[in-house]
Design a protein around this motif. Sequence first.
Motif, mmCIF file in Angstrom:
data_model
loop_
_atom_site.group_PDB
_atom_site.id
_atom_site.type_symbol
_atom_site.label_atom_id
_atom_site.label_comp_id
_atom_site.label_asym_id
_atom_site.label_seq_id
_atom_site.Cartn_x
_atom_site.Cartn_y
_atom_site.Cartn_z
ATOM 1 N N LYS A 193 -10.934 -44.604 -16.483
ATOM 2 C CA LYS A 193 -10.218 -44.361 -15.243
ATOM 3 C C LYS A 193 -9.801 -42.894 -15.138
ATOM 4 O O LYS A 193 -9.934 -42.256 -14.098
ATOM 5 C CB LYS A 193 -8.978 -45.266 -15.222
ATOM 6 C CG LYS A 193 -8.246 -45.266 -13.905
ATOM 7 C CD LYS A 193 -7.166 -46.329 -13.942
ATOM 8 C CE LYS A 193 -6.311 -46.257 -12.695
ATOM 9 N NZ LYS A 193 -5.224 -47.209 -12.686
ATOM 10 N N GLN A 194 -9.332 -42.359 -16.272
ATOM 11 C CA GLN A 194 -8.902 -40.970 -16.312
ATOM 12 C C GLN A 194 -10.049 -40.027 -15.950
ATOM 13 O O GLN A 194 -9.860 -39.043 -15.238
ATOM 14 C CB GLN A 194 -8.447 -40.675 -17.741
ATOM 15 C CG GLN A 194 -7.213 -39.860 -17.805
ATOM 16 C CD GLN A 194 -6.971 -39.379 -19.219
ATOM 17 O OE1 GLN A 194 -7.831 -39.483 -20.092
ATOM 18 N NE2 GLN A 194 -5.802 -38.854 -19.451
ATOM 19 N N ILE A 198 -12.622 -40.653 -14.060
ATOM 20 C CA ILE A 198 -12.895 -40.727 -12.622
ATOM 21 C C ILE A 198 -11.913 -39.831 -11.873
ATOM 22 O O ILE A 198 -12.295 -39.061 -10.978
ATOM 23 C CB ILE A 198 -12.747 -42.179 -12.129
ATOM 24 C CG1 ILE A 198 -13.688 -43.103 -12.883
ATOM 25 C CG2 ILE A 198 -13.005 -42.255 -10.634
ATOM 26 C CD1 ILE A 198 -15.114 -42.963 -12.544
ATOM 27 N N ASP A 199 -10.663 -39.896 -12.270
ATOM 28 C CA ASP A 199 -9.639 -39.083 -11.629
ATOM 29 C C ASP A 199 -9.953 -37.598 -11.796
ATOM 30 O O ASP A 199 -9.943 -36.828 -10.823
ATOM 31 C CB ASP A 199 -8.277 -39.425 -12.256
ATOM 32 C CG ASP A 199 -7.141 -38.751 -11.525
ATOM 33 O OD1 ASP A 199 -7.390 -38.157 -10.465
ATOM 34 O OD2 ASP A 199 -6.002 -38.828 -12.010
ATOM 35 N N GLY A 200 -10.275 -37.198 -13.037
ATOM 36 C CA GLY A 200 -10.633 -35.797 -13.270
ATOM 37 C C GLY A 200 -11.860 -35.401 -12.470
ATOM 38 O O GLY A 200 -11.914 -34.314 -11.896
ATOM 39 N N ALA A 201 -12.843 -36.305 -12.419
ATOM 40 C CA ALA A 201 -14.091 -35.977 -11.738
ATOM 41 C C ALA A 201 -13.866 -35.772 -10.244
ATOM 42 O O ALA A 201 -14.482 -34.895 -9.641
ATOM 43 C CB ALA A 201 -15.117 -37.089 -11.969
#
Lengths: 133, 500, 119
Positions: free
Chosen positions: B152-153, B155-158
């Motif tokens: 999930k992290q 995806i957020d960074g991406a």
Amino acid sequence: MNSLILSVGARFLTGLFLLFSLFVLLRGHNSPGGGFIGGLIGAAGFVLYSFAAGVEDARRALRVDPRAIGVWGMAIAVLSGLASALAGLDPFTGLWLILADLALSTVLVFDIGVYLAVFGAILTLVFALEETV
Amino acid sequence: MSWVLALPILIPFVTAVLAFLLRGSRMGDLASVAGAVVSLAAAVLLVAVVLDRGVVAGQVGGWQAPYGITLVADHLSAAMVLITAIIGLAVAVWSLAEIGPESSRLGYHALFQSLLGGVTGAFLTGDLFNLYVWFEVLLISSFGLLVIGGRKQAIDGAVKYVTLNLIATVLFLAGAGLLYGATGTLNMADLRGAVAASPDQGLMTLIAMMLMVAFGMKAAVFPLFFWLPASYHTPHYAVSAVFAGLLTKVGVYALMRVFTLIFVGDIGYTHEILLWVSLLTMLTGVLGAAAQSDFRKILSFHIISQIGYMVLGLALMTPLAVMGAVFYLLHHIIVKTNLFLIAGVSRRLTGSSDLYAIGGLYRSAPLLAALFIIPAFSLAGFPPLSGFWAKFVIVRASLDLGEWLVAGVALLVGLLTIFSMTKIWAEAFWKAHPEGRQPALADLPPSARWQMMVPIIALAVMTVAIGAFPSAFLDFATKGAEQLLDPAAYVAAVLGEARR
Amino acid sequence: METLVACLAGFLVSMAIWLMLSGNLMRFLFGLLLLSNGVNLAILAAGRLTPGAPPLLGTSGALPPDTMANALPQALLLTAIVIGFGLFAFALALTIRAYRSFGHLEVDRMRSAEPAEDS
């Protein structure tokens, strides 16, 4: 999608799209056309089919993983560029083989590679998007 | 001649195809390593040719410059290609231990190799639009690598990485298009003359600023760096190591190339902006790092502050300063990649990257602690390591110009860097593990142990070697800086003697 | 004609910026799409809009007529459109993934990579 017109029409149209994409690919060297636009048209045919019959059927009709098609296309394009090394020319220089009226070249091989790469890449993306939605 | 230039680009793509076809099997992983070895050989050959003959240029497809796509290598390009190949090999070997079969099946190695191919292409191209295309190749590969962990992290960074980089991309495209509209050429050597001869210098400066923002965003300079600390700590450690080493440096390289070769008409304006940008980049980066408590986040912020030093060297625009920037660029890639790899081992041993939740590595893994000291002190600029010479040259160059403020900031940032490195040292290595664990290297399976430690040791040895025998490397950087500041040889190699 | 296209490009870019200032990822992406279209139009205009024959040799190598269209901006555009398409498709897929894992698309509330200090 449950449309009778679309699902019946798509069967014919997909074939037509593929045929037309090959025509565009082959006329590409001296007239408007080429591997890129040909690949797009061919992919559009399968995209239409996937809209009508579902992604699963479209994948089955394609038989091969679209990612593999794209990677093989890239491989063919790169190899056609490497071929000029055998003639001692700069990378990606076109080599020609003239047989009577038929002119074959590494440029055409490159275009076929582009065709496959575009075809595979577009279908990979569209199928993946359709499956996630 | 063209082939020497084309091979370092072609080999990674051929390797990518092989790695994709063999993905998921051990053969695919090994194909990636083998390809990296061949790339390294091609890069060494390129450096040898450049050392022997000076700037070399080649035309793709036999189309003459400025009409075809040109590949050029001067000292800077060749050195960057070599470093890329070294980092590529080190991280490819290190990946064997970290990247599991799941990511490997998704095509990790193919993406990794095409990233290397894109980076190498960006270093070697002599055409502005072609540079755009290479930027895109490496961008798409990096997108894939960023989400391949799938947490999930990540995806957020991406999301942040992708959106901000896409804006930079569009700006770059707009700048290149307008430049073509105004000058009628996109060949970088040809652009030098065309931009200088343009009747509308104001427009040229405007385009220069568009490209500065676009490259600045890629290089993560103040105030365009927000995507970097938001995303670099989220993917696999191997991915963030190669990102940290190479991606922002492509932006710095593009800045150095464009603002020494093409846009030198209004140095008082463009380079003054670069100067302030670089000072603020150094300060915000290092202050941001001081506030963090995650191993990789601290290192991410330090990338930003170090980018400031390189841009500073470019902004001062004296032979010594540009030489410092070139040297800094080369030394930094090795050091930064190594620090991320060490962070990866530490995470593997202790199970966390939060500095407050780990510890005890000095007692239980002394080899790792010793290997951390080398790049960490080099980053902070301790003699006799490579970072000392890099900082020394840049500070010296600013003192020569009488820029006391600049030199002061550069020294202050060095001090604050020590603070961050000491923090990592004290928390991760010095203090005891909060749960009393004794994480030792012997806990790793034997194959993972050498796959992880050999690249780290090799990069550390390079850092020490550059620091201990700096004269050869400084001479090389001096030659590179001379070519950047007086691109006559570059232009002649691309366009032929007649149009010099 | 160039003026008109340039104005249109400017209009697209202004719309794009308005959309991109939104905190919603989907609107941002639409803005980005408009932005790249605006830039593509600008490149087309920068290459001058010349009516004329395609710059291709005729049968048996006959030269085309004197007024040829400038092929390079179109080639650049084609490349840019392709790349833009690929990037946009990726961004769209990423958006879907993000929606799946967060349940919303408000960028300001995506804090799992950079948690707020007080939480």
